[in-house]
Design a protein around this motif. Structure first.
Motif, mmCIF file in Angstrom:
data_model
loop_
_atom_site.group_PDB
_atom_site.id
_atom_site.type_symbol
_atom_site.label_atom_id
_atom_site.label_comp_id
_atom_site.label_asym_id
_atom_site.label_seq_id
_atom_site.Cartn_x
_atom_site.Cartn_y
_atom_site.Cartn_z
ATOM 1 N N MET A 111 44.875 37.444 40.202
ATOM 2 C CA MET A 111 44.293 39.160 40.218
ATOM 3 C C MET A 111 45.343 40.364 39.810
ATOM 4 N N LYS A 112 45.225 40.749 38.729
ATOM 5 C CA LYS A 112 45.877 42.016 38.426
ATOM 6 C C LYS A 112 45.378 42.965 38.637
ATOM 7 N N ILE A 113 46.677 43.865 39.203
ATOM 8 C CA ILE A 113 45.688 45.150 38.942
ATOM 9 C C ILE A 113 47.346 46.721 39.312
ATOM 10 N N ARG A 114 46.456 47.710 38.596
ATOM 11 C CA ARG A 114 47.621 48.739 38.538
ATOM 12 C C ARG A 114 47.814 49.728 39.827
ATOM 13 N N VAL A 115 48.976 49.617 39.614
ATOM 14 C CA VAL A 115 49.577 51.256 41.361
ATOM 15 C C VAL A 115 49.177 52.234 40.464
ATOM 16 N N TYR A 116 48.255 52.979 41.474
ATOM 17 C CA TYR A 116 48.084 54.396 41.206
ATOM 18 C C TYR A 116 48.461 55.565 42.459
ATOM 19 N N TYR A 117 48.293 56.177 41.473
ATOM 20 C CA TYR A 117 49.030 57.684 42.893
ATOM 21 C C TYR A 117 48.502 57.595 43.640
ATOM 22 N N GLU A 118 47.648 57.283 44.147
ATOM 23 C CA GLU A 118 46.550 57.337 45.612
ATOM 24 C C GLU A 118 47.384 55.984 46.417
ATOM 25 N N ASP A 119 48.315 55.071 45.553
ATOM 26 C CA ASP A 119 48.283 53.951 46.022
ATOM 27 C C ASP A 119 50.317 54.345 46.793
ATOM 28 N N THR A 120 50.188 55.369 46.448
ATOM 29 C CA THR A 120 51.873 55.944 46.449
ATOM 30 C C THR A 120 52.004 57.036 47.967
ATOM 31 N N ASP A 121 53.443 56.894 47.840
ATOM 32 C CA ASP A 121 53.525 58.220 48.796
ATOM 33 C C ASP A 121 54.105 58.735 48.223
ATOM 34 N N THR A 122 54.609 60.076 48.091
ATOM 35 C CA THR A 122 55.138 61.002 47.454
ATOM 36 C C THR A 122 56.436 61.060 46.350
ATOM 37 N N GLY A 123 56.966 59.899 46.628
ATOM 38 C CA GLY A 123 58.042 59.553 46.027
ATOM 39 C C GLY A 123 57.716 58.417 44.684
ATOM 40 N N GLY A 124 56.530 57.989 44.555
ATOM 41 C CA GLY A 124 56.328 57.018 43.912
ATOM 42 C C GLY A 124 56.065 55.437 44.146
ATOM 43 N N ILE A 125 56.553 55.081 45.251
ATOM 44 C CA ILE A 125 56.267 54.190 45.981
ATOM 45 C C ILE A 125 55.127 53.343 46.450
ATOM 46 N N VAL A 126 54.716 52.053 46.893
ATOM 47 C CA VAL A 126 54.015 51.929 47.273
ATOM 48 C C VAL A 126 54.476 52.364 48.521
ATOM 49 N N TYR A 127 52.827 52.582 49.126
ATOM 50 C CA TYR A 127 52.932 52.902 50.614
ATOM 51 C C TYR A 127 52.981 51.571 51.181
ATOM 52 N N HIS A 128 53.546 50.978 52.333
ATOM 53 C CA HIS A 128 53.497 49.821 52.998
ATOM 54 C C HIS A 128 52.081 48.787 53.132
ATOM 55 N N SER A 129 51.344 49.615 53.891
ATOM 56 C CA SER A 129 50.236 49.514 54.226
ATOM 57 C C SER A 129 49.413 49.145 52.803
ATOM 58 N N ASN A 130 49.419 49.237 51.995
ATOM 59 C CA ASN A 130 48.801 49.096 50.375
ATOM 60 C C ASN A 130 48.677 47.745 50.714
ATOM 61 N N TYR A 131 49.830 47.287 50.289
ATOM 62 C CA TYR A 131 50.266 45.468 50.362
ATOM 63 C C TYR A 131 48.613 44.371 50.834
ATOM 64 N N LEU A 132 48.596 44.694 51.866
ATOM 65 C CA LEU A 132 47.844 44.447 52.585
ATOM 66 C C LEU A 132 46.473 43.940 51.811
ATOM 67 N N ASN A 133 45.748 45.850 51.072
ATOM 68 C CA ASN A 133 45.025 46.046 50.807
ATOM 69 C C ASN A 133 44.845 45.494 49.865
ATOM 70 N N PHE A 134 45.479 45.455 49.039
ATOM 71 C CA PHE A 134 45.611 44.864 47.495
ATOM 72 C C PHE A 134 45.238 42.971 47.552
ATOM 73 N N CYS A 135 45.890 42.550 48.739
ATOM 74 C CA CYS A 135 45.474 41.130 48.929
ATOM 75 C C CYS A 135 44.469 41.003 49.819
ATOM 76 N N GLU A 136 43.489 41.892 50.253
ATOM 77 C CA GLU A 136 42.418 41.702 50.681
ATOM 78 C C GLU A 136 41.027 42.095 49.725
ATOM 79 N N ARG A 137 41.670 42.840 48.176
ATOM 80 C CA ARG A 137 40.837 42.778 47.370
ATOM 81 C C ARG A 137 41.142 41.541 46.255
ATOM 82 N N ALA A 138 42.281 41.068 46.126
ATOM 83 C CA ALA A 138 42.370 39.422 46.009
ATOM 84 C C ALA A 138 41.452 38.257 46.331
#
Length: 124
Positions: free
Chosen positions: A1-28
């Motif tokens: 499954m492919k996804i795009r990283v959106y602003y809501e997935d990141t911290d203020t520096g534009g880096i994906v927040y660590h817990s969102n990787y778990l969310n991405f896996c759950e979505r898949a």
């Protein structure tokens, strides 16, 4: 499954927040069921995470296109283990191993019936 990283997935520096990787896996995992016209809740119960081991290798960033790959590692009587990797192109950014246990809606561990085992084998 492919996804795009959106602003809501990141911290203020534009880096994906660590817990969102778990969310991405759950979505898949959920998407595998949706692709078969199903939902990840079964007639007689559902699967709950019992153990997760996660490794972070490199950060994903705002706007990245990520691919989540899932494979079945082990199937037991009342549980199964998946390995999921998140990749940007061919580079692995994150990997987890998750043990999912089949439970009744009341929370009691239940044996996985043969029909559901066969479904899991086709999904992952």
């Amino acid at each position: 499954m492919k996804i795009r990283v959106y602003y809501e997935d990141t911290d203020t520096g534009g880096i994906v927040y660590h817990s969102n990787y778990l969310n991405f896996c759950e979505r898949a995992r959920s998407q595998a069921f949706f692709d078969k016209g199903m939902v990840p809740v079964l007639d007689d119960g559902h699967f709950v995470a019992r153990r997760i081991v996660a490794d972070y290798f490199k950060s994903a960033k705002l706007g990245d296109i990520l691919e989540i790959k899932t494979q079945l590692v082990e199937m037991k009587a009342a549980s199964f283990t998946l390995k999921q990797g998140i990749y940007k192109e061919d580079e692995k950014l994150f990997e987890l191993e998750i043990l999912l246990v089949h439970t009744s809606f009341e929370g009691a561990v239940k044996k996985i019936d043969q029909k559901t085992k066969e479904l899991i084998l086709t999904l992952f």
